[in-house]
Motif scaffolding. Sequence first.
Motif, PDB file in Angstrom:
ATOM      1  N   TYR A 230       1.266  -1.513   0.335  1.00  0.00           N
ATOM      2  CA  TYR A 230      -0.099   0.024  -0.012  1.00  0.00           C
ATOM      3  C   TYR A 230       0.900   1.311  -0.221  1.00  0.00           C
ATOM      4  O   TYR A 230       0.502   2.259   0.728  1.00  0.00           O
ATOM      5  CB  TYR A 230      -0.938   0.310   1.215  1.00  0.00           C
ATOM      6  N   GLY A 231       2.524   1.573  -0.586  1.00  0.00           N
ATOM      7  CA  GLY A 231       3.392   2.315  -0.874  1.00  0.00           C
ATOM      8  C   GLY A 231       2.688   3.286  -1.394  1.00  0.00           C
ATOM      9  O   GLY A 231       3.120   4.275  -1.980  1.00  0.00           O
ATOM     10  N   HIS A 275      -3.972   3.170  -1.837  1.00  0.00           N
ATOM     11  CA  HIS A 275      -3.276   2.780  -1.875  1.00  0.00           C
ATOM     12  C   HIS A 275      -3.457   1.888  -1.897  1.00  0.00           C
ATOM     13  O   HIS A 275      -3.974   1.123  -0.811  1.00  0.00           O
ATOM     14  CB  HIS A 275      -2.789   3.602  -1.151  1.00  0.00           C
ATOM     15  N   ALA A 276      -2.427   0.825  -2.807  1.00  0.00           N
ATOM     16  CA  ALA A 276      -3.104  -0.342  -3.360  1.00  0.00           C
ATOM     17  C   ALA A 276      -2.147  -0.676  -4.167  1.00  0.00           C
ATOM     18  O   ALA A 276      -1.567  -0.127  -5.222  1.00  0.00           O
ATOM     19  CB  ALA A 276      -4.230  -1.367  -2.890  1.00  0.00           C
ATOM     20  N   PRO A 297     -14.066   1.810 -13.963  1.00  0.00           N
ATOM     21  CA  PRO A 297     -13.065   2.794 -12.298  1.00  0.00           C
ATOM     22  C   PRO A 297     -13.194   2.665 -11.782  1.00  0.00           C
ATOM     23  O   PRO A 297     -13.805   0.962 -10.949  1.00  0.00           O
ATOM     24  CB  PRO A 297     -14.546   3.931 -12.423  1.00  0.00           C
ATOM     25  N   CYS A 298     -12.166   2.307 -11.020  1.00  0.00           N
ATOM     26  CA  CYS A 298     -11.553   1.935  -9.709  1.00  0.00           C
ATOM     27  C   CYS A 298     -12.589   2.784  -8.379  1.00  0.00           C
ATOM     28  O   CYS A 298     -12.253   4.035  -8.391  1.00  0.00           O
ATOM     29  CB  CYS A 298     -10.238   2.168  -8.771  1.00  0.00           C
ATOM     30  N   VAL A 299     -12.775   1.663  -7.224  1.00  0.00           N
ATOM     31  CA  VAL A 299     -14.175   2.313  -6.766  1.00  0.00           C
ATOM     32  C   VAL A 299     -13.210   2.903  -5.336  1.00  0.00           C
ATOM     33  O   VAL A 299     -14.195   3.083  -4.057  1.00  0.00           O
ATOM     34  CB  VAL A 299     -15.121   1.381  -5.908  1.00  0.00           C
ATOM     35  N   GLY A 300     -11.359   2.902  -4.911  1.00  0.00           N
ATOM     36  CA  GLY A 300     -11.672   2.741  -4.031  1.00  0.00           C
ATOM     37  C   GLY A 300     -11.301   2.410  -2.712  1.00  0.00           C
ATOM     38  O   GLY A 300     -11.605   3.249  -1.962  1.00  0.00           O
ATOM     39  N   CYS A 301     -11.328   1.413  -2.403  1.00  0.00           N
ATOM     40  CA  CYS A 301     -12.269  -0.046  -1.391  1.00  0.00           C
ATOM     41  C   CYS A 301     -10.924   0.042  -0.469  1.00  0.00           C
ATOM     42  O   CYS A 301     -11.289  -0.716   0.755  1.00  0.00           O
ATOM     43  CB  CYS A 301     -12.119  -1.007  -1.780  1.00  0.00           C
TER      44      CYS A 301
END
Length: 378
Positions: A230-231, A275-276, A297-301
């Motif tokens: 997650y860096g 961050h993933a 789209p990425c949902v920011g989970c």
Amino acid sequence: MASSRRNDADGLLLERHGLDRRDFIRVCTMAAVAVGLPASVGVKWAEAAAKGLKPSVIWLHFQECTGCTESLLRTSHPALAQLILDLVSLDYCETLFAAAGYQAEDALKSAMAANAGKYICVVEGAIPTKDNGIYCKIGGKTAIDMLNEVANKAGAIIAIGSCASFGGIPAADPNPTGATGAPMILAGKTVVTIPGCPANPYNFLGTALQFVTFGTLPALDEKGRPRFAYGRVIHEDCPRRPHFDAGRFVQQFGDEGHRNGWCLYKMGCKGPVTHANCSLQPFCEVPGAWPIGIGHPCVGCTEQATAFRIPMHTTVEIEHVTPPDGYPPIKAPQGAVSAVAAGLAGLVGGALVGGGWVAAKKADGGGEKAGTKPDKGA
């Protein structure tokens, strides 16, 4: 002689899973590299497993969909789904247990007693706190009580998935059960959080095996997440980043840009703030097996401030602006001058010209009255 017997025993163990010793080391090495650790770590994992140094894992389930467990079961390195059960001793897991009722409770107590101070407590799911936690009970105990009891004797605590890490979907507004994450319940304790919906199983496996092999936890960020996973934000390593830099954006689902794999930022992609390592470590080792890879789209989970709070297709600010982010889009919007603006500009221009002409006439007249007219003979 003892070494020979041990090697024979190891060989039988591997044979059960259709692997020889070389395959076993290769799988461990692949697992290490998959989570960003040196290949040499994989060899040490294999050596630790051969010595029987398997971490005892007590896996607790609370408010969740079991997606993180399902994700763990779908790792697809050669026979890894079975091999994980030999690298990690899963001593209590309600989803995978054949036992139930009193047998399951006895297994939990036995595992805690035999491995006190050494076992890994894995938490999956949010913990409800409203009305003294009555909305989640197992064996007559609330999730709060059960978590505190198991975590107090654990050598390491891992919250897997967004629900366990910060509350996830159960904690979304209006949060009727007062759901929250394990770190909030276990304030003051080190809780490794591996958010995701579901979490990537290799991020968990790397953390657990590092603990049993070296007795340490990976470097964590301020939210308790392993830095190896997650860096960085997804935006930095996204395969669609070149389209972002070139200004090629999907404007609506199904358009030409969408069909050609252009950037999904304008469709609400949360990659710039998430961050993933999804773009680097896809699920089930299948290239493209993640939201952006399949055109969504990425949902920011993995982000508490984003997941299940910001509407899915709302655009977010870019967290780390880099030079290409300032480049113009491939089709820059063209401005147009309205008729009113053109009329006003004409009036202003006419006034300026008229004012200049009047000023010039006054200047000429003033020269004559002052007696500055040129001499006739000049």
